[in-house]
Write an enzyme that holds these catalytic residues in place. Structure first.
Site, PDB file in Angstrom:
ATOM      1  N   GLY A 119       0.823  -1.219   0.000  1.00  0.00           N
ATOM      2  CA  GLY A 119       0.000   0.000   0.000  1.00  0.00           C
ATOM      3  C   GLY A 119       0.852   1.261   0.000  1.00  0.00           C
ATOM      4  N   ASP A 142       4.983 -10.118   5.858  1.00  0.00           N
ATOM      5  CA  ASP A 142       4.178 -11.071   5.073  1.00  0.00           C
ATOM      6  C   ASP A 142       4.951 -11.668   3.893  1.00  0.00           C
ATOM      7  OD1 ASP A 142       2.214 -10.225   6.810  1.00  0.00           O
ATOM      8  OD2 ASP A 142       1.287  -8.862   5.367  1.00  0.00           O
TER       9      ASP A 142
HETATM   10  O1  F6P Z   1       0.904  -6.696   6.887  1.00  0.00           O
HETATM   11  C1  F6P Z   1       1.466  -6.976   8.125  1.00  0.00           C
HETATM   12  C2  F6P Z   1       0.427  -7.453   9.093  1.00  0.00           C
HETATM   13  O2  F6P Z   1       1.066  -7.758  10.310  1.00  0.00           O
HETATM   14  C3  F6P Z   1      -0.403  -8.633   8.613  1.00  0.00           C
HETATM   15  O3  F6P Z   1       0.279  -9.846   8.684  1.00  0.00           O
HETATM   16  C4  F6P Z   1      -1.609  -8.521   9.502  1.00  0.00           C
HETATM   17  O4  F6P Z   1      -2.762  -9.070   8.913  1.00  0.00           O
HETATM   18  C5  F6P Z   1      -1.772  -7.030   9.642  1.00  0.00           C
HETATM   19  O5  F6P Z   1      -0.525  -6.442   9.347  1.00  0.00           O
HETATM   20  C6  F6P Z   1      -2.233  -6.594  11.004  1.00  0.00           C
HETATM   21  O6  F6P Z   1      -2.435  -5.237  10.957  1.00  0.00           O
HETATM   22  P1  F6P Z   1      -2.716  -4.331  12.234  1.00  0.00           P
HETATM   23  O7  F6P Z   1      -1.386  -4.004  12.835  1.00  0.00           O
HETATM   24  O8  F6P Z   1      -3.400  -3.151  11.666  1.00  0.00           O
HETATM   25  O9  F6P Z   1      -3.556  -5.139  13.154  1.00  0.00           O
END
Ligand code: F6P
Length: 364
Positions: A119, A142
């Site tokens: 993003g 990821d």
């Molecule tokens: O993209 C990284 C990540 O840790 C993903 O693995 C997970 O789904 C998401 O971000 C969690 O996001 P947040 O920190 O907004 O809960």
């Protein structure tokens, strides 16, 4: 060209190794160009709302082993579609891109290094297309970015998950239980697959291969019949049952930003299997521990190489590119090629083949 003033921002979810990149950019820009380095705070928010700090060799001295990012980040502030609630609680969407560009010009930067995932790097590319001299640096636990063999942060997350599995092995075996470990990764199963293999999991469920519940249960029963009444299951957060859909959760912040939030598949699986087998089932959700703390040396090295190469690319005027690992080299790849693509595990990947060859069930 000689760089006089450069900016760095870190956007999206944090991960281990961000500070290694910040340190490398700061040191390379100062040591090689005697440049002033500006740390833009909290991702693009800092550019929109004009929040920044100077980075020096001294104030980046001890950050190599430090998790997180010393300049802050956000995965909410999209400068082209900035969502805010008005006084009535309604979501209003603003385009703050011009504001960000004006602040960039006021800071008189020769280059903006944008460290982020899919993003953030797409936003970077939009700014590049509007004339900003941008270089991207791929970050995410990821490992789902196209164009690079690895993003930094991934190996640390895998190590954290592997350590957790080592611990679940001993407690699971002592109690003859089924231990489920839910891991992050969004739409890709890289963390689950690599940590599952390295942590000796018996079942690994990934988004790329919809799983069949009866195959999971069959594996648990087979292990029991073979004299191993405990089973370790790794499940990626976006894994879903064949014919089913992903388990997601929502909260106010996510609704505000329209971002899908995964979570809950481990407990979902627990409920689905607990009455089908003899053993007790326990679920652990590793969550944000996968993003925190000290980076493993691979991520420190990759972050340092990315940062140093990015400064070199900026001096050569190679804007609009992302630094990437094409083993064994660091190369440049156009930011435009990211285009919202997600790097999933290919069905013929040798990791999948190796996992199944050693008896790991992928639920199919
Ligand atoms: O993209 C990284 C990540 O840790 C993903 O693995 C997970 O789904 C998401 O971000 C969690 O996001 P947040 O920190 O907004 O809960």
């Amino acid at each position: 060209m000689t760089l006089k003033r450069v900016g760095i921002l870190t956007g999206g979810g944090d991960c281990s190794g961000l500070n290694a990149v910040i340190r490398a950019i700061t040191r390379a820009a100062i040591i090689q160009h005697n440049a002033t380095v500006v740390g833009i705070e909290e991702g693009f928010d800092g550019l929109i709302f004009d929040r920044h700090q100077e980075l020096t060799v001294r104030n980046t001295r001890d950050i190599l082993p430090l998790g997180g990012t010393i300049i802050g980040t956000t995965n909410k502030g999209h400068p082209f579609e900035y969502r805010e609630r008005d006084e009535h609680g309604n979501i209003q969407v603003h385009d703050y891109s011009k504001k960000a560009i004006n602040n960039f010009k006021r800071l008189m930067l020769d280059c903006l290094f944008v460290v982020g995932g899919d993003g953030t790097l797409q936003i970077a590319n939009r700014f590049y297309e509007m004339g900003l001299p941008v270089i991207g640096i791929p970050k995410t636990i990821d490992n789902d970015l196209v164009g690079t063999d690895y993003s930094f942060g991934f190996h640390t997350a895998v190590q954290i998950a592997c350590d957790a599995l080592d611990r679940l092995q001993t407690t699971g075996r002592s109690h003859d239980r089924v231990m489920i470990l839910e891991l992050m990764g969004r739409d890709s199963g890289w963390i689950a697959l690599e940590s599952g293999i390295s942590g000796g999991a018996h079942v690994i469920l990934i988004p790329e291969i919809p799983y069949q519940l009866d195959k999971v249960i069959e594996k648990i029963r087979l292990r029991e019949a073979g004299g191993s009444p405990y089973t370790i299951i790794v499940v990626a957060e976006a894994a879903c049952e064949a014919g089913g859909k992903e388990v997601t959760s929502e909260n106010a912040a996510e609704r505000l930003q329209g971002v899908k939030q995964y979570g809950g598949v481990g407990n979902y699986l627990t409920e689905k299997i607990k009455n089908e087998i003899h053993q007790e089932v326990r679920c652990t959700v590793l969550g944000h521990t996968q993003r925190g703390g000290t980076p493993v040396s691979f991520d420190r090295i990759l972050g340092t190489r990315f940062g140093a190469f990015a400064v070199k690319a900026a001096a050569e005027g190679q804007f609009g590119n992302m630094v990437a690992l094409k083993t064994p080299n660091i190369v440049l790849t156009p930011l435009s090629t990211l285009a919202g693509l997600v790097r999933k595990i290919p069905s013929a990947d040798q990791l999948i083949e190796s996992a199944e060859a050693v008896g790991i069930s992928l639920g199919r």
